[in-house]
Design an enzyme around this catalytic site. Structure first.
Site, PDB file in Angstrom:
ATOM      1  N   SER A 144      33.485 -48.040  12.596  1.00  0.00           N
ATOM      2  CA  SER A 144      32.054 -48.214  12.817  1.00  0.00           C
ATOM      3  C   SER A 144      31.738 -48.454  14.291  1.00  0.00           C
ATOM      4  O   SER A 144      31.962 -47.606  15.124  1.00  0.00           O
ATOM      5  CB  SER A 144      31.520 -49.334  11.933  1.00  0.00           C
ATOM      6  OG  SER A 144      30.111 -49.375  11.975  1.00  0.00           O
ATOM      7  N   ASP A 301      25.506 -45.265  16.299  1.00  0.00           N
ATOM      8  CA  ASP A 301      26.860 -45.761  16.568  1.00  0.00           C
ATOM      9  C   ASP A 301      27.881 -44.654  16.280  1.00  0.00           C
ATOM     10  O   ASP A 301      27.517 -43.588  15.779  1.00  0.00           O
ATOM     11  CB  ASP A 301      27.128 -47.062  15.791  1.00  0.00           C
ATOM     12  CG  ASP A 301      27.193 -46.869  14.287  1.00  0.00           C
ATOM     13  OD1 ASP A 301      26.732 -45.825  13.791  1.00  0.00           O
ATOM     14  OD2 ASP A 301      27.699 -47.769  13.588  1.00  0.00           O
ATOM     15  N   ASP A 303      30.106 -43.797  14.061  1.00  0.00           N
ATOM     16  CA  ASP A 303      30.186 -43.117  12.763  1.00  0.00           C
ATOM     17  C   ASP A 303      28.805 -42.765  12.223  1.00  0.00           C
ATOM     18  O   ASP A 303      28.659 -42.338  11.083  1.00  0.00           O
ATOM     19  CB  ASP A 303      30.992 -43.926  11.748  1.00  0.00           C
ATOM     20  CG  ASP A 303      30.413 -45.307  11.480  1.00  0.00           C
ATOM     21  OD1 ASP A 303      29.531 -45.739  12.254  1.00  0.00           O
ATOM     22  OD2 ASP A 303      30.832 -45.958  10.509  1.00  0.00           O
ATOM     23  N   ASP A 305      26.058 -44.352  11.220  1.00  0.00           N
ATOM     24  CA  ASP A 305      25.360 -44.937  10.074  1.00  0.00           C
ATOM     25  C   ASP A 305      24.345 -45.995  10.518  1.00  0.00           C
ATOM     26  O   ASP A 305      23.579 -46.501   9.710  1.00  0.00           O
ATOM     27  CB  ASP A 305      26.332 -45.498   9.025  1.00  0.00           C
ATOM     28  CG  ASP A 305      27.253 -46.579   9.555  1.00  0.00           C
ATOM     29  OD1 ASP A 305      27.175 -46.920  10.751  1.00  0.00           O
ATOM     30  OD2 ASP A 305      28.063 -47.094   8.758  1.00  0.00           O
TER      31      ASP A 305
END
Length: 560
Positions: A144, A301, A303, A305
């Site tokens: 993340s 960010d 990834d 999400d």
């Protein structure tokens, strides 16, 4: 493990862990202190899967810990599905592609059919592919928004939602039966692609995902100015292609991408902590926004999400909005549009986490929405969408958000979606800009309507085995007879450890204070940190900030 066992396991790795040159080199460099930290435990596996520092050892992310987790998951899938299958995705982090291919090889060796994205993709596309392809599980290799030294391994259920506490415990039981070297079946990735046991996810799935995001619009035919100047940063992650594609296909063409953060790069050279929640990660984007005289800055960010934004204030400076503020603005915008066009579903529902601003509930109530409060983690929001779906009410879900910059407007995925968040923020911004209203004006209007509310998050690091033990002791200290924080009396203590309000057991404490204030304390599920979330209701910003400082100082006394 005690020191003797740690040393013994270290010696075993020296002998057996020979397939990765980086691991081999690092093992030779470890001193006694580093050996202890690398081997004092197995990397924890829970509802968030695995997450840890990349490196050698049982407490690190490497091809061996990833393969062992994949073997445990494969064993679980074989017990629970007649023809088990998995969808795999990975982000731009160091070794993400390597770990994804290692996992794919383990699944293929165990007769689990593998579907893997052929390029790096955002988290929500794995949730989507799991549902679209009807696979038994999904795996996303990502850490993340953590710094570059981290990586991780998220697991999704067949519903596209991150695994529940019960399923995580079952998978962990399978993992714990395994010897990391003797019991893991592996196979070559390229050979798997050649023989068909590993297949690339077709483009139709990606196209279907983008189409679902585009369908989230709540303009319902209204014309707005889409020529607003947007600066976008993918923070060297996975958002570039899906975010810019969605925006362009919806006629947002005035987009400038932050060049230094455009291409995937797991070293994150210009943003060491690639988290749109923090100012440093947004600094370069803000410079671009000033140069371009942009109306809106967006950043996702790595990834993709989470989404962070900045908007221009009256003096021409760019102001960052918090996840709570953006979430409340989106909630109000979506609800007002649905009401205006007669598109509000029966029994409409908004879902938020217990650490997310309580004003969200007031806004929801104003528009006739029922609020469901869940534990921290978007998987619990996804779980609620699943429950509504089982009742034949998936359309009742209107919006879900969490204070950590995660938003979702539809039930097509079961995790937060930065592509959807970015698109809906642009639509909301354009809608208000067309009417000559800024997002800051709109925010002030919400505060005037519902009262001023300040929410803050503070993180405290506790590294290593000693830090882990200290965090447990601090949580126990908070469970003592605490009467007040910063002069505000504790009205009620909600302890979620035994399970509360039908929610799963979780090591979380929420102190309800007088004057509609609160403080939540919990250890992070993914980092060696203790987090406090402070919520203050007051007549204005100045008073709220002063009271927040007193509550924070009081809470920090318990951390010593």
């Amino acid at each position: 493990m005690d020191n003797k066992n740690e040393k013994k396991e270290y010696e075993r790795w020296l002998t057996n862990a020979t397939a990765d040159a980086d691991v081999v080199a690092e093992l030779k460099m470890l001193d006694d202190t580093k050996i202890e930290d690398a081997f004092y435990r197995d990397l924890a596996f829970g509802t968030g899967g695995l997450r840890g520092v990349i490196g050698a050892g049982t407490n690190r992310m490497n091809i061996y810990t990833v393969a062992k987790a994949s073997q445990g998951l494969a064993d679980y899938l074989k017990k629970n599905f007649v023809e088990p299958s998995v969808a795999i995705g990975y982000d731009s982090r160091i070794k993400s592609d390597v770990f994804a291919k290692v996992a794919a090889g383990v699944f293929a060796a165990n007769g689990v059919k593998v579907n893997i994205w052929h390029v790096l993709m955002p988290v929500p596309t794995v949730s989507f592919a799991t549902r679209y392809l009807h696979t038994s599980a999904g795996v996303m290799v990502t850490a993340s928004h953590n710094p570059s030294k981290y990586n991780g391994y998220k697991v999704y259920g067949t519903d596209g939602c991150q695994i529940t506490t019960e399923v995580a415990a079952e998978i962990l039981a399978e993992i714990e039966k395994l010897d990391i070297f003797a019991d893991v079946k592996t196979s070559n990735f390229e050979a798997g692609v050649a023989n068909g046991s590993i297949q690339y996810i077709p483009d139709e799935v990606y196209i279907a995902f983008v189409e679902q995001v585009k369908r989230q619009s709540v303009l319902f035919g209204e014309e707005v100015n889409k020529d607003v100047a947007i600066v976008y940063s993918p923070l060297n992650g996975t958002g570039l292609k899906p975010v810019t594609r969605t925006l362009r296909e919806m006629d947002y063409t005035n987009i400038t991408v932050v060049k230094e953060q455009e291409q995937p790069d797991g070293n994150f050279p210009t943003c060491p902590y690639p988290n749109p929640e923090i100012k440093e990660a947004m600094a370069l984007g803000m410079e671009y926004a000033k140069k371009c005289d942009a109306d809106l800055l967006l950043a996702t960010d790595p990834d993709c999400d989470r989404v962070g934004i900045a908007v221009k204030n009256k003096s021409g400076e760019y102001e960052l909005l918090t996840g709570n503020q953006t979430g409340m603005l989106l909630l109000d915008y979506i609800c007002s549009q649905r009401v205006k066009h007669g598109k509000m579903p029966d029994d409409p529902v908004m879902v938020k986490t217990i650490v997310t601003m309580d004003m969200g509930e007031q806004i929801a109530s104003h528009y006739g929405l029922r609020t469901i409060n869940v534990l921290t983690g978007f998987k619990f929001i996804g779980e609620q969408i699943g429950k509504l779906e089982k009742q034949g009410k998936a359309d009742s879900y209107v919006f879900g958000f969490e204070e950590s910059y995660g938003y979702l407007t539809g039930s097509y995925v079961r995790d937060k979606d930065g592509v959807d968040g970015a698109y809906m923020i642009c639509e909301m911004f354009s809608y208000y800009a067309t009417k000559g209203i800024s997002l800051l004006d709109k925010l002030d209007e919400l505060y005037k309507t519902y009262g001023y509310c300040l929410n803050t998050l503070h993180s405290y690091e506790f590294d290593g085995s000693a830090g882990f033990a200290k965090m447990q002791n601090i949580m126990q200290a908070f469970r003592g007879e605490i009467k007040e924080f910063g002069g505000k009396k504790v009205v009620k203590l909600l302890d979620y450890a035994p399970g509360l309000d039908g929610l799963p057991k979780s090591n979380v404490l929420k102190f309800l204070l007088e004057d509609n204030c609160s403080i939540v304390v919990r250890p992070s599920g993914t980092e060696p940190k203790l987090k406090t979330y402070i919520s203050v209701s007051a007549e204005n910003k100045e008073v709220a900030e002063k009271e927040e400082v007193e509550i924070r100082k009081s809470a920090e006394e318990c951390l010593k």
